[in-house]
Design a protein around this motif. Structure first.
Motif, PDB file in Angstrom:
ATOM      1  N   LEU A 116       0.841  -1.190   0.000  1.00  0.00           N
ATOM      2  CA  LEU A 116       0.000   0.000   0.000  1.00  0.00           C
ATOM      3  C   LEU A 116       0.876   1.240   0.000  1.00  0.00           C
ATOM      4  CD1 LEU A 116      -2.807   1.049   0.023  1.00  0.00           C
ATOM      5  CD2 LEU A 116      -2.817   0.929   2.496  1.00  0.00           C
ATOM      6  N   ALA A 117       1.945   1.195   0.793  1.00  0.00           N
ATOM      7  CA  ALA A 117       2.889   2.309   0.817  1.00  0.00           C
ATOM      8  C   ALA A 117       3.416   2.557  -0.584  1.00  0.00           C
ATOM      9  CB  ALA A 117       4.040   2.015   1.781  1.00  0.00           C
ATOM     10  N   LEU A 118       3.706   1.465  -1.284  1.00  0.00           N
ATOM     11  CA  LEU A 118       4.262   1.569  -2.628  1.00  0.00           C
ATOM     12  C   LEU A 118       3.252   2.185  -3.598  1.00  0.00           C
ATOM     13  CD1 LEU A 118       6.761   0.838  -4.102  1.00  0.00           C
ATOM     14  CD2 LEU A 118       5.769  -1.377  -4.605  1.00  0.00           C
ATOM     15  N   ALA A 119       2.008   1.711  -3.537  1.00  0.00           N
ATOM     16  CA  ALA A 119       0.983   2.234  -4.446  1.00  0.00           C
ATOM     17  C   ALA A 119       0.741   3.713  -4.177  1.00  0.00           C
ATOM     18  CB  ALA A 119      -0.305   1.440  -4.286  1.00  0.00           C
ATOM     19  N   THR A 120       0.681   4.095  -2.904  1.00  0.00           N
ATOM     20  CA  THR A 120       0.452   5.503  -2.598  1.00  0.00           C
ATOM     21  C   THR A 120       1.670   6.343  -2.975  1.00  0.00           C
ATOM     22  OG1 THR A 120       1.102   5.038  -0.331  1.00  0.00           O
ATOM     23  CG2 THR A 120      -1.238   5.155  -0.763  1.00  0.00           C
ATOM     24  N   PHE A 121       2.858   5.758  -2.828  1.00  0.00           N
ATOM     25  CA  PHE A 121       4.084   6.432  -3.259  1.00  0.00           C
ATOM     26  C   PHE A 121       3.998   6.756  -4.754  1.00  0.00           C
ATOM     27  CE2 PHE A 121       8.390   5.772  -5.134  1.00  0.00           C
ATOM     28  CZ  PHE A 121       9.052   6.821  -4.534  1.00  0.00           C
ATOM     29  N   ALA A 122       3.565   5.764  -5.534  1.00  0.00           N
ATOM     30  CA  ALA A 122       3.435   5.977  -6.977  1.00  0.00           C
ATOM     31  C   ALA A 122       2.416   7.077  -7.267  1.00  0.00           C
ATOM     32  CB  ALA A 122       3.028   4.677  -7.661  1.00  0.00           C
ATOM     33  N   PHE A 123       1.333   7.081  -6.512  1.00  0.00           N
ATOM     34  CA  PHE A 123       0.279   8.086  -6.681  1.00  0.00           C
ATOM     35  C   PHE A 123       0.854   9.482  -6.436  1.00  0.00           C
ATOM     36  CE2 PHE A 123      -4.299   9.303  -5.301  1.00  0.00           C
ATOM     37  CZ  PHE A 123      -4.565   9.752  -6.578  1.00  0.00           C
ATOM     38  N   LEU A 246       5.622  17.032  -0.380  1.00  0.00           N
ATOM     39  CA  LEU A 246       4.477  17.387   0.459  1.00  0.00           C
ATOM     40  C   LEU A 246       4.005  16.153   1.223  1.00  0.00           C
ATOM     41  CD1 LEU A 246       2.250  19.314   1.419  1.00  0.00           C
ATOM     42  CD2 LEU A 246       0.937  18.652  -0.591  1.00  0.00           C
ATOM     43  N   ALA A 247       3.973  15.012   0.532  1.00  0.00           N
ATOM     44  CA  ALA A 247       3.575  13.770   1.199  1.00  0.00           C
ATOM     45  C   ALA A 247       4.523  13.458   2.352  1.00  0.00           C
ATOM     46  CB  ALA A 247       3.551  12.618   0.202  1.00  0.00           C
ATOM     47  N   VAL A 248       5.827  13.680   2.107  1.00  0.00           N
ATOM     48  CA  VAL A 248       6.810  13.442   3.169  1.00  0.00           C
ATOM     49  C   VAL A 248       6.540  14.392   4.333  1.00  0.00           C
ATOM     50  CG1 VAL A 248       9.251  13.533   3.772  1.00  0.00           C
ATOM     51  CG2 VAL A 248       8.556  12.649   1.563  1.00  0.00           C
ATOM     52  N   ASN A 249       6.275  15.666   3.976  1.00  0.00           N
ATOM     53  CA  ASN A 249       5.944  16.656   4.993  1.00  0.00           C
ATOM     54  C   ASN A 249       4.813  16.181   5.889  1.00  0.00           C
ATOM     55  OD1 ASN A 249       7.109  19.082   5.555  1.00  0.00           O
ATOM     56  ND2 ASN A 249       6.474  20.008   3.631  1.00  0.00           N
TER      57      ASN A 249
ATOM     58  N   GLY B 218      11.589   9.033 -11.198  1.00  0.00           N
ATOM     59  CA  GLY B 218      10.898   8.242 -12.207  1.00  0.00           C
ATOM     60  C   GLY B 218      11.516   6.866 -12.367  1.00  0.00           C
ATOM     61  N   VAL B 219      12.851   6.831 -12.359  1.00  0.00           N
ATOM     62  CA  VAL B 219      13.544   5.550 -12.549  1.00  0.00           C
ATOM     63  C   VAL B 219      13.190   4.588 -11.409  1.00  0.00           C
ATOM     64  CG1 VAL B 219      15.796   4.452 -12.761  1.00  0.00           C
ATOM     65  CG2 VAL B 219      15.419   6.682 -13.777  1.00  0.00           C
ATOM     66  N   LEU B 220      13.158   5.119 -10.189  1.00  0.00           N
ATOM     67  CA  LEU B 220      12.824   4.265  -9.041  1.00  0.00           C
ATOM     68  C   LEU B 220      11.409   3.715  -9.174  1.00  0.00           C
ATOM     69  CD1 LEU B 220      13.629   3.147  -6.248  1.00  0.00           C
ATOM     70  CD2 LEU B 220      12.550   5.154  -5.259  1.00  0.00           C
ATOM     71  N   LEU B 221      10.499   4.583  -9.615  1.00  0.00           N
ATOM     72  CA  LEU B 221       9.111   4.150  -9.767  1.00  0.00           C
ATOM     73  C   LEU B 221       9.026   3.013 -10.788  1.00  0.00           C
ATOM     74  CD1 LEU B 221       6.652   5.081  -8.349  1.00  0.00           C
ATOM     75  CD2 LEU B 221       6.110   6.560 -10.261  1.00  0.00           C
ATOM     76  N   TYR B 222       9.741   3.191 -11.909  1.00  0.00           N
ATOM     77  CA  TYR B 222       9.751   2.131 -12.914  1.00  0.00           C
ATOM     78  C   TYR B 222      10.468   0.887 -12.396  1.00  0.00           C
ATOM     79  CZ  TYR B 222       7.657   4.891 -16.560  1.00  0.00           C
ATOM     80  OH  TYR B 222       6.776   5.609 -17.296  1.00  0.00           O
ATOM     81  N   GLY B 223      11.504   1.108 -11.588  1.00  0.00           N
ATOM     82  CA  GLY B 223      12.199  -0.029 -10.993  1.00  0.00           C
ATOM     83  C   GLY B 223      11.258  -0.827 -10.099  1.00  0.00           C
ATOM     84  N   PHE B 224      10.482  -0.102  -9.286  1.00  0.00           N
ATOM     85  CA  PHE B 224       9.477  -0.758  -8.438  1.00  0.00           C
ATOM     86  C   PHE B 224       8.482  -1.518  -9.304  1.00  0.00           C
ATOM     87  CE2 PHE B 224       9.977   2.371  -4.712  1.00  0.00           C
ATOM     88  CZ  PHE B 224      10.647   1.435  -3.972  1.00  0.00           C
ATOM     89  N   ALA B 225       8.021  -0.843 -10.372  1.00  0.00           N
ATOM     90  CA  ALA B 225       7.032  -1.485 -11.248  1.00  0.00           C
ATOM     91  C   ALA B 225       7.616  -2.771 -11.835  1.00  0.00           C
ATOM     92  CB  ALA B 225       6.610  -0.518 -12.354  1.00  0.00           C
ATOM     93  N   GLY B 226       8.892  -2.693 -12.263  1.00  0.00           N
ATOM     94  CA  GLY B 226       9.534  -3.875 -12.826  1.00  0.00           C
ATOM     95  C   GLY B 226       9.643  -4.988 -11.801  1.00  0.00           C
ATOM     96  N   ALA B 227      10.065  -4.608 -10.571  1.00  0.00           N
ATOM     97  CA  ALA B 227      10.220  -5.602  -9.517  1.00  0.00           C
ATOM     98  C   ALA B 227       8.884  -6.279  -9.228  1.00  0.00           C
ATOM     99  CB  ALA B 227      10.764  -4.937  -8.256  1.00  0.00           C
TER     100      ALA B 227
END
Lengths: 331, 291
Positions: A116-123, A246-249, B218-227
């Protein structure tokens, strides 16, 4: 400790003093300081949303900047394109943020903790780019963002900043009360049960899916309202204000105030407004001191090492210790 | 057709960089069950170290090797000093420490090297002795080098005692401890290796995206997506996932209207999509938890 405290005479008295103090403040300080306090309270409302989700329901979000942006842009678009009354945009911003949060909560149902952390991070990382997108530019103003006016004072004799301060204070107190009632209620116990043991909670007949998505929605709603208020304060929205930092904040504010607390958000909000300025002053004065953001990061890690329960958690622990001590002396 | 091939090959090159980041992420995930959100910023920092070494007059390859070595040491030290105290803390606390690291690296890089973008030299010569309209020399070099790195990593885990010990420590820490493996140091070693692999990714991507403190978001996000796509419990899958994501990114950018402006949104959709429809990824194993 985990549940919000019950109402005791002491708590009411403390709350009363805090409110009286808060009501007097704008008459004691400059308009600019009132403006800063208003900003702090807006952050406080966003932190309240994050605390409900992460602290009480156990769902992580490092993407609350996105919901903040949803609220801010909803208000700004209604103000800029449709010339709505400022305060009429708040319920709409709340509803839109709730809907977005609820929808994001649906896939989040299948995700736990880290995912979930990852998905919200992407968002959070994707949000500024979405706001700049050409197809929405007519509405969002693209990279430039939108300028909106400050709300007119509600009462004659008050400055615009003072009036907005009181409105924000009232909304924050109301939303804190709502959060308190929610978390003390049957639903609140369900929300916390899901955090503590999801399997046991569903065995007890709690509809975990419904509770989790609704909590996500409520949390986003709080943060969306905060975003809308922040637009009134700063009179401006732009995509890059809603980046990952901002999210980190928001996360920092939550942790500093105490992530499993309601009153802690006030300390978190004050921290977010005043400490970065302070850190900036220091790093300007002494070139060998690292930049504010680095200090922020160091502070975050140290807080997690030494006071993971935050300011309010520390206050509660001190009170409990004092109570034990005085009881011991009395008996 | 040429365009399609060009896109695909360039996608493979970018994808192999994502593979590096994905592999770094998966290595730490396997050992500790956590995603290191600071992985991208650590790689960015390593790239700046390499840039500084080049500026001091070191040949590019020497700078590359030194930066990778320094990153290894830094990774070990970070694990021992900063991550260890929260080893047994709740997930939230650990994530917050990672985010703290992310912020610190980002801010300190901007402080030391400023936020202006800088060109970064390619590791590979302009002239490879043959000409191709389908793929540039840097992209070709990237693919070759990452394949080499991946082969090395594979050999390390498959054929060395330390590699075996690291796998044991990740698979079953308690039993590993009983047979005399220092699980703590294996974790630190894992962090060091991940930091080095990330550094390779950063140094390879810098000539393409230019060097600046935010280049890795961006690279990290794509890296996560790949993983995730490959399966977070499968290093080989992560590598393949990274390649697939790189190619998909290029196709979407070219053939989907608005796609080139919404690349990060595409990564978001990919991540959420994989998590919702196939949480174990293509090659990962499904984790069944006992109540």
């Amino acid at each position: 400790m985990d549940r919000p405290n019950p109402i005791t005479p002491q708590l009411l008295a403390g709350f009363g003093i805090a409110i009286v103090f808060a009501a007097v403040v704008p008459h004691l300080v400059s308009d600019f300081t009132s403006f800063q306090f208003t900003q702090a309270m807006a952050y406080g409302i966003a932190l309240l949303g994050l605390n409900i989700l992460t602290g009480y329901n156990g769902q992580f979000s490092i993407g609350h900047s996105a919901f903040y942006a949803v609220g801010a842009y909803t208000a700004a678009i209604l103000l800029y394109h449709f010339e709505w009354n400022h305060y009429a945009t708040l319920p709409v911003a709340a509803l839109v943020a709730f809907a977005v949060g609820f929808l994001f909560g649906l896939p989040a149902l299948r995700l736990e903790g880290l995912y979930l952390a990852l998905a919200t991070f992407a968002f959070a990382v994707a949000t500024p780019q979405l706001l700049k997108f050409d197809a929405f530019e007519h509405w969002t103003g693209g990279v430039q963002g939108l300028f909106v006016p400050k709300p007119e004072p509600l009462i004659e004799g008050l400055s615009a900043d003072q009036s907005l301060y009181y409105v924000t204070l009232a909304i924050m107190v109301l939303l804190m009360a709502v959060a308190w009632c929610l978390l003390r209620s049957r639903s609140g116990r369900a929300i916390m049960a899901i955090r503590d043991n999801p399997i046991a909670a569903s065995t007890m007949g709690i509809n975990t899916a419904l509770y989790k998505t609704t909590t996500f929605g409520i949390s986003a709603m709080y943060t969306g309202i905060a975003g809308a208020l922040s637009v009134f304060v700063t009179e401006f929205v732009a995509p890059d204000a809603f980046n990952f930092f901002l999210a980190v904040n928001l996360l920092v504010g939550s942790v500093v105030g105490g992530i499993v607390s309601i009153p802690g958000v006030i300390f978190g909000g004050l921290f977010l407004v005043f400490v970065p300025n302070f850190a900036q002053d220091i790093s300007r004065a002494y070139p060998f001191v690292p930049p504010p953001w680095a200090i922020f990061g160091i502070f975050l890690i140290l807080a997690i090492y030494f006071v993971p329960f935050g300011v309010w958690g520390a206050v509660e622990r001190a009170l409990a210790w004092w109570k034990r001590k005085s009881a011991g002396l009395g008996g | 057709m040429d365009l399609f091939l060009q896109l695909t090959l360039a996608g493979l090159a970018i994808g192999s960089i994502y593979s590096c980041v994905a592999l770094a992420v998966v290595m730490i995930y396997q050992a500790t069950d956590h995603f290191n959100f600071a992985q991208g910023e650590m790689a960015m920092f390593s790239t700046y170290v390499a840039w500084t070494l080049v500026g001091l007059g070191a040949p590019v390859w020497l700078a590359f090797l030194l930066a990778v070595g320094i990153s290894f040491l830094a990774g070990v030290i970070i694990e021992r000093v900063i991550v260890k105290p929260v080893e047994n803390a709740p997930v939230l606390n650990q994530i917050i420490v990672f985010i703290g690291l992310l912020v610190i690296f980002n801010a300190v890089a901007g402080w030391i090297w400023e936020f202006t973008i800088k060109p970064f030299p390619s590791l590979f010569p302009e002239d490879l002795g043959f000409k191709s309209t389908l793929i540039g020399p840097h992209h070709l070099g990237v693919i070759a080098l990452t394949l080499g790195v991946l082969a090395l990593v594979f050999a390390f885990f498959r054929f060395t005692r330390v590699g075996l010990a690291m796998r044991a420590a990740a698979a079953n820490p308690d039993s590993a401890r009983l047979v005399g493996i220092s699980v703590g140091w294996m974790l630190a070693l894992g962090w060091g290796l991940a930091a080095s692999i990330g550094a390779v990714g950063g140094i390879l991507v810098a000539p393409i995206v230019y060097l600046e403190p935010n280049m890795m978001a961006g690279v990290l996000l794509y890296g996560f997506a790949g993983a995730l796509l490959g399966g977070v419990s499968s290093p080989g899958g992560a590598v393949l996932g990274g390649l697939v994501v790189g190619v998909l990114e290029n196709w979407v950018g070219q053939y989907v209207p608005g796609g080139s402006e919404l690349k990060l949104t595409f990564a978001l959709i990919l991540i959420v999509g994989v998590l919702v429809f196939k949480p174990a990824g293509l090659f990962g194993r499904v984790v069944v938890r006992r109540v």
